[in-house]
Design an enzyme around this catalytic site. Structure first.
Site, PDB file in Angstrom:
ATOM      1  N   LYS A  45     -38.785  31.447  22.679  1.00  0.00           N
ATOM      2  CA  LYS A  45     -38.221  30.845  24.241  1.00  0.00           C
ATOM      3  C   LYS A  45     -39.361  31.354  25.025  1.00  0.00           C
ATOM      4  CE  LYS A  45     -34.771  28.311  22.170  1.00  0.00           C
ATOM      5  NZ  LYS A  45     -34.990  26.713  22.217  1.00  0.00           N
ATOM      6  N   SER A  49     -33.612  22.094  25.573  1.00  0.00           N
ATOM      7  CA  SER A  49     -33.120  23.329  24.589  1.00  0.00           C
ATOM      8  C   SER A  49     -32.097  24.057  24.364  1.00  0.00           C
ATOM      9  CB  SER A  49     -34.233  24.179  25.576  1.00  0.00           C
ATOM     10  OG  SER A  49     -33.817  25.195  24.899  1.00  0.00           O
ATOM     11  N   SER A  58     -39.556  22.692  16.799  1.00  0.00           N
ATOM     12  CA  SER A  58     -39.057  22.273  17.370  1.00  0.00           C
ATOM     13  C   SER A  58     -39.172  21.873  18.374  1.00  0.00           C
ATOM     14  CB  SER A  58     -36.715  22.914  17.772  1.00  0.00           C
ATOM     15  OG  SER A  58     -37.071  23.966  19.020  1.00  0.00           O
ATOM     16  N   SER A 106     -37.865  22.571  22.109  1.00  0.00           N
ATOM     17  CA  SER A 106     -37.654  23.488  22.826  1.00  0.00           C
ATOM     18  C   SER A 106     -39.022  23.543  23.678  1.00  0.00           C
ATOM     19  CB  SER A 106     -36.658  24.523  21.727  1.00  0.00           C
ATOM     20  OG  SER A 106     -37.619  25.687  21.300  1.00  0.00           O
TER      21      SER A 106
END
Length: 275
Positions: free
Chosen positions: A146, A234, A90, A92
């Protein structure tokens, strides 16, 4: 994947062990009994050859298990204790990580863990602010990636799109502004690119024009507050809570391959180490 791989190693290993302990001796005994009437000379040699052939002629399942077990065991050891590839699914973590990037995840940076169970058996290090970390979030069984923002006990405040860690505001340097059409938007949305710096770990982030209410969190024990670098795209600790210590997979240390979606060849154009 770790669960499937572990089961594959266990099953092939058990089949191979079963053959060594039980099946192979039975084949050998049956071959000797069948060759017992023959004795001496050429007949004896033929009997020994027949015995050897009977022992060497393994069932197909045993042959596959013996061939695949060492390979699967090696892959399991490498993926569980050393490193594991991970593809970015993705946006994010844009602009640090783009969709199609393949990153190398260091599995021992935060300690050696048992595969599947995740139990730490050797303590090597702990996540630090600014690390790019792979983990399993509390709401989804898939791997997420992350940036670590807050450590256990930290007080995190997010106000006017700026981070405050234990009352100290992160440093921001404006880079540029551009517009982008988002999937849920009918027009173009202004995006600002900044270099964010806390704990002397500068990295690039994207901020979006829409407003967000000020919020504050106190990170509990054995947990980490994480956010994506693409702050407006995100879902992270602001939405689903904290990354648990027991569900950490490892530390992302490098981009080693990139492949654009579709029928395109992979490239090494984005290869680099991640700070």
């Amino acid at each position: 994947m770790p669960l499937v791989l572990s089961w594959a190693v266990l099953i092939t290993g058990l089949v191979w062990l079963l053959d060594i302990v039980l099946l192979k001796p039975r084949r050998l005994a049956a071959a000797r009994n069948a060759a017992a009437p023959a004795s001496g000379g050429k007949a004896g040699n033929t009997a020994h050859a027949a015995t050897d052939d009977a022992v060497d002629k393994e069932p197909l399942l045993v042959e596959y298990a013996r061939s695949f077990f060492p390979v699967l065991l090696l892959v399991l050891i490498l993926r569980s204790f050393l490193g594991e590839p991970y593809q970015i699914p993705s946006e994010s973590m844009v602009p640090t990580l783009e969709v199609g990037d393949f990153v190398l995840v260091n599995k021992y940076a935060y300690g050696i863990r048992l595969p599947v169970f995740g139990t730490k058996i050797v303590d090597i290090g702990e996540p630090q602010r600014g690390d790019v970390m792979v983990f399993i979030p509390p709401h989804d069984p898939r791997y997420f990636i992350k940036r670590v923002i807050g450590l256990p006990g930290d007080v995190i405040r997010y106000e006017n799109k700026a981070l405050y860690i234990n009352g100290e505001r992160a440093r921001y340097e404006f880079v540029r502004e551009f517009e982008e059409r988002l999937p849920y938007s009918t027009g173009f949305v202004p995006i600002r690119e900044y270099v964010e710096d806390f704990s002397d770990r500068p990295h690039t982030i994207y901020r979006y024009a829409f407003s967000e209410e000020p919020r504050e969190w106190t990170v509990p024990a054995d947990s980490y507050f994480v956010m994506g670098d693409n702050r407006g795209r995100s879902e992270d600790s602001r939405v689903w809570g904290y990354a648990s210590q027991k569900n950490i997979v490892g530390k992302a240390v490098a981009i080693w391959l990139h492949k654009e979606p579709g029928l395109k060849l992979p490239t090494f154009s984005r290869n680099r180490w991640l700070d």
